[in-house]
Each structure stands twice: as C-alpha cells, then as structure tokens.
Design a protein around this motif. Sequence first.
Motif, PDB file in Angstrom:
ATOM      1  N   LEU A  12       0.718  -1.218   0.076  1.00  0.00           N
ATOM      2  CA  LEU A  12      -0.138  -0.019  -0.039  1.00  0.00           C
ATOM      3  C   LEU A  12       0.893   1.201   0.083  1.00  0.00           C
ATOM      4  CD1 LEU A  12      -2.662  -1.130   2.493  1.00  0.00           C
ATOM      5  CD2 LEU A  12      -3.337  -0.698   0.086  1.00  0.00           C
ATOM      6  N   ASN A  13       2.040   1.285   0.839  1.00  0.00           N
ATOM      7  CA  ASN A  13       2.957   2.438   0.855  1.00  0.00           C
ATOM      8  C   ASN A  13       3.722   2.738  -0.352  1.00  0.00           C
ATOM      9  OD1 ASN A  13       2.224   2.684   3.504  1.00  0.00           O
ATOM     10  ND2 ASN A  13       4.134   1.956   4.482  1.00  0.00           N
ATOM     11  N   HIS A  18       3.467   5.863  -5.881  1.00  0.00           N
ATOM     12  CA  HIS A  18       3.385   5.936  -7.310  1.00  0.00           C
ATOM     13  C   HIS A  18       1.950   6.732  -7.959  1.00  0.00           C
ATOM     14  CE1 HIS A  18       6.857   3.221  -7.215  1.00  0.00           C
ATOM     15  NE2 HIS A  18       6.932   3.613  -8.327  1.00  0.00           N
ATOM     16  N   ARG A  19       1.225   6.583  -7.020  1.00  0.00           N
ATOM     17  CA  ARG A  19      -0.309   7.172  -7.048  1.00  0.00           C
ATOM     18  C   ARG A  19      -0.040   8.639  -7.121  1.00  0.00           C
ATOM     19  NH1 ARG A  19      -6.038   6.319  -4.271  1.00  0.00           N
ATOM     20  NH2 ARG A  19      -7.150   7.782  -5.588  1.00  0.00           N
ATOM     21  N   GLN A  20       0.955   9.074  -6.391  1.00  0.00           N
ATOM     22  CA  GLN A  20       0.791  10.431  -5.869  1.00  0.00           C
ATOM     23  C   GLN A  20       1.815  11.070  -7.288  1.00  0.00           C
ATOM     24  OE1 GLN A  20      -0.661  12.498  -3.871  1.00  0.00           O
ATOM     25  NE2 GLN A  20      -1.811  10.869  -3.432  1.00  0.00           N
ATOM     26  N   LEU A  21       2.852  10.346  -7.424  1.00  0.00           N
ATOM     27  CA  LEU A  21       3.942  10.894  -8.587  1.00  0.00           C
ATOM     28  C   LEU A  21       3.051  11.061  -9.855  1.00  0.00           C
ATOM     29  CD1 LEU A  21       6.966   8.312  -8.047  1.00  0.00           C
ATOM     30  CD2 LEU A  21       6.708  10.868  -7.560  1.00  0.00           C
ATOM     31  N   GLY A  22       2.292  10.063 -10.131  1.00  0.00           N
ATOM     32  CA  GLY A  22       1.468  10.327 -11.334  1.00  0.00           C
ATOM     33  C   GLY A  22       0.238  11.321 -11.055  1.00  0.00           C
ATOM     34  N   GLN A  23      -0.507  11.437 -10.001  1.00  0.00           N
ATOM     35  CA  GLN A  23      -1.379  12.392  -9.799  1.00  0.00           C
ATOM     36  C   GLN A  23      -0.983  13.928  -9.970  1.00  0.00           C
ATOM     37  OE1 GLN A  23      -4.711  11.503  -7.129  1.00  0.00           O
ATOM     38  NE2 GLN A  23      -4.948  13.678  -6.801  1.00  0.00           N
ATOM     39  N   ALA A  86      -9.293  17.002 -18.766  1.00  0.00           N
ATOM     40  CA  ALA A  86      -8.273  16.583 -17.733  1.00  0.00           C
ATOM     41  C   ALA A  86      -9.033  16.150 -16.592  1.00  0.00           C
ATOM     42  CB  ALA A  86      -7.652  17.773 -17.533  1.00  0.00           C
ATOM     43  N   ALA A  87     -10.190  16.841 -16.316  1.00  0.00           N
ATOM     44  CA  ALA A  87     -11.186  16.603 -14.974  1.00  0.00           C
ATOM     45  C   ALA A  87     -11.627  15.097 -15.179  1.00  0.00           C
ATOM     46  CB  ALA A  87     -12.296  17.401 -14.866  1.00  0.00           C
ATOM     47  N   GLN A  88     -11.986  14.653 -16.350  1.00  0.00           N
ATOM     48  CA  GLN A  88     -12.536  13.156 -16.449  1.00  0.00           C
ATOM     49  C   GLN A  88     -11.603  12.310 -16.435  1.00  0.00           C
ATOM     50  OE1 GLN A  88     -14.311  14.316 -20.473  1.00  0.00           O
ATOM     51  NE2 GLN A  88     -16.245  14.011 -19.550  1.00  0.00           N
ATOM     52  N   LEU A  89     -10.351  12.765 -16.927  1.00  0.00           N
ATOM     53  CA  LEU A  89      -9.081  11.678 -16.868  1.00  0.00           C
ATOM     54  C   LEU A  89      -8.653  11.470 -15.444  1.00  0.00           C
ATOM     55  CD1 LEU A  89      -7.061  12.706 -19.777  1.00  0.00           C
ATOM     56  CD2 LEU A  89      -7.995  10.597 -19.513  1.00  0.00           C
ATOM     57  N   LEU A  90      -8.808  12.742 -14.514  1.00  0.00           N
ATOM     58  CA  LEU A  90      -8.341  12.707 -13.042  1.00  0.00           C
ATOM     59  C   LEU A  90      -9.440  11.811 -12.356  1.00  0.00           C
ATOM     60  CD1 LEU A  90      -6.182  13.307 -11.129  1.00  0.00           C
ATOM     61  CD2 LEU A  90      -7.447  15.358 -10.426  1.00  0.00           C
ATOM     62  N   GLU A  91     -10.489  11.737 -12.888  1.00  0.00           N
ATOM     63  CA  GLU A  91     -11.680  11.044 -12.257  1.00  0.00           C
ATOM     64  C   GLU A  91     -11.177   9.508 -12.649  1.00  0.00           C
ATOM     65  OE1 GLU A  91     -16.357  10.529 -13.064  1.00  0.00           O
ATOM     66  OE2 GLU A  91     -15.715  12.561 -12.560  1.00  0.00           O
ATOM     67  N   GLN A  92     -11.013   9.310 -13.660  1.00  0.00           N
ATOM     68  CA  GLN A  92     -10.816   7.730 -14.042  1.00  0.00           C
ATOM     69  C   GLN A  92      -9.472   7.229 -13.219  1.00  0.00           C
ATOM     70  OE1 GLN A  92     -10.061   7.299 -18.127  1.00  0.00           O
ATOM     71  NE2 GLN A  92     -12.137   7.555 -18.878  1.00  0.00           N
ATOM     72  N   TRP A  93      -8.633   8.128 -13.128  1.00  0.00           N
ATOM     73  CA  TRP A  93      -7.275   7.933 -12.342  1.00  0.00           C
ATOM     74  C   TRP A  93      -7.757   7.330 -10.897  1.00  0.00           C
ATOM     75  CZ3 TRP A  93      -2.123   7.249 -13.077  1.00  0.00           C
ATOM     76  CH2 TRP A  93      -1.379   7.462 -12.065  1.00  0.00           C
ATOM     77  N   ASN A  94      -8.428   8.211 -10.108  1.00  0.00           N
ATOM     78  CA  ASN A  94      -8.843   8.224  -8.867  1.00  0.00           C
ATOM     79  C   ASN A  94      -9.738   6.938  -8.802  1.00  0.00           C
ATOM     80  OD1 ASN A  94      -7.233  10.280  -7.420  1.00  0.00           O
ATOM     81  ND2 ASN A  94      -8.781  11.588  -8.471  1.00  0.00           N
ATOM     82  N   GLY A 141       5.831   5.842 -14.373  1.00  0.00           N
ATOM     83  CA  GLY A 141       7.245   6.307 -15.101  1.00  0.00           C
ATOM     84  C   GLY A 141       6.893   6.979 -16.355  1.00  0.00           C
ATOM     85  N   GLN A 142       6.129   6.353 -17.145  1.00  0.00           N
ATOM     86  CA  GLN A 142       5.787   6.855 -18.407  1.00  0.00           C
ATOM     87  C   GLN A 142       5.175   8.141 -18.389  1.00  0.00           C
ATOM     88  OE1 GLN A 142       3.545   3.680 -20.168  1.00  0.00           O
ATOM     89  NE2 GLN A 142       5.362   2.745 -21.369  1.00  0.00           N
ATOM     90  N   ILE A 143       4.067   8.403 -17.651  1.00  0.00           N
ATOM     91  CA  ILE A 143       3.301   9.658 -17.374  1.00  0.00           C
ATOM     92  C   ILE A 143       4.204  10.702 -16.663  1.00  0.00           C
ATOM     93  CG2 ILE A 143       1.807  10.798 -15.834  1.00  0.00           C
ATOM     94  CD1 ILE A 143       0.182   7.881 -15.712  1.00  0.00           C
ATOM     95  N   VAL A 144       5.173  10.352 -15.825  1.00  0.00           N
ATOM     96  CA  VAL A 144       6.171  11.289 -15.251  1.00  0.00           C
ATOM     97  C   VAL A 144       7.214  11.867 -16.454  1.00  0.00           C
ATOM     98  CG1 VAL A 144       7.569  11.736 -13.852  1.00  0.00           C
ATOM     99  CG2 VAL A 144       5.974  10.669 -12.902  1.00  0.00           C
ATOM    100  N   TYR A 145       7.669  10.724 -17.149  1.00  0.00           N
ATOM    101  CA  TYR A 145       8.499  11.247 -18.155  1.00  0.00           C
ATOM    102  C   TYR A 145       7.931  12.092 -19.552  1.00  0.00           C
ATOM    103  CZ  TYR A 145      12.219  10.751 -21.652  1.00  0.00           C
ATOM    104  OH  TYR A 145      13.247  10.992 -22.744  1.00  0.00           O
ATOM    105  N   ILE A 146       6.711  11.709 -19.766  1.00  0.00           N
ATOM    106  CA  ILE A 146       6.091  12.558 -20.704  1.00  0.00           C
ATOM    107  C   ILE A 146       5.648  13.804 -20.279  1.00  0.00           C
ATOM    108  CG2 ILE A 146       3.867  12.757 -22.244  1.00  0.00           C
ATOM    109  CD1 ILE A 146       3.783   9.408 -22.186  1.00  0.00           C
TER     110      ILE A 146
END
Length: 176
Positions: A12-13, A18-23, A86-94, A141-146
């Motif tokens: 979980l930790n 990684h959730r926070q890095l992506g978000q 962007a809002a819809q993508l963040l909703e999917q993410w969460n 990692g891909q998200i952060v790199y892009i």
Amino acid sequence: MSFQSIYLQSVLNRLETHRQLGQKTIERLDTAQLHWQPAGEPNSIAHIIQHLHGNMLSRWTDFLTTDGEKSNRDRDQEFEEHNTTAAQLLEQWNEGWDCMMNAIRSLQESDLDRTVFIRNEPHIVVDAINRQLAHVPYHVGQIVYIGKMILQDKWQSLSIPKGASAAFNNAKTGNK
C-alpha cells in the motif's frame, strides 16, 4: 506484526507513492497536454490513464472471486482517443486507484496464499499483487517522463531535484 501484515502495508505504501507521482504530474497538465503524443505510436498520458483505469477495475473488482480479466473490459479501447477532459481523466485515475487500493486494504493475511485467476491463469494472491507492483510503476514512470517532456524547463521535480542530492542527504542526517 506478522510478515503478511508488513507485506500488505508495504504494498500500500509503495503504490500510494506511485499514485502521488502520477497524480502530481497529471494535475500540472491541461487537457491538450494530457492528450499529446510524441512522434510515432507512443501512448499519450490520457491513453495510459485509460489503460490503468481499465486494468485496475478489471483486476481488482471482486478480486478474490472472479477472473481478473473481466468480460466487459475492452483493453484495445483503452488506447484509443476519447477526447476526455483533464477532469474526466483525473476521475478515471482516482476510480481505478481507489478500486485497487480498497481491494488490497480488504485482504486478510489468510488471503495471501489463495489462488486467483488473470486471463484464466492461476496466480497466488501475492504474485497477483507483485504483478501490479511491476505494471503500475512502469506506466507511472511513463506518465512522469511524458510530463517532463511536455513541461520541459517548467517541470518541477517530484523528488530530489538535480544537483540537490547532497543538501537533501545532509538535511536527512543532520550533517551540514
């Protein structure tokens, strides 16, 4: 505390990191930037979010009782353009992350040696979790790199900035 409890908390930790890095990356970008793709066929951040969303919902909904590749999942559609905001993508993410994290939180120590199926292939629960621990950070990692490619010199480090390792280490150890 048992090894099984320590393992589940560690999972979980690591996943929350990684959730926070992506978000944090996603929140720095607008809709157009989230849909930007490098030349060739690399995925946009939107595609990666859609893919992780589909993967997490499929794998972690009814995790212990149904196959992790749900019949209603259309994996190929996850890599198509859907003109989401962007809002819809963040909703999917969460939604994807909440499904996965809640499923892992609900696991009991006795569940860790149970068998679950992913695409009709048997996995011990620990292996299914480890599979996600490899898959999710790969895409984050891909998200952060892009995100770094898009923002270039406006990028703010999500960890220790270049050239600041010594100062960071000294602050952690109390050395000057």
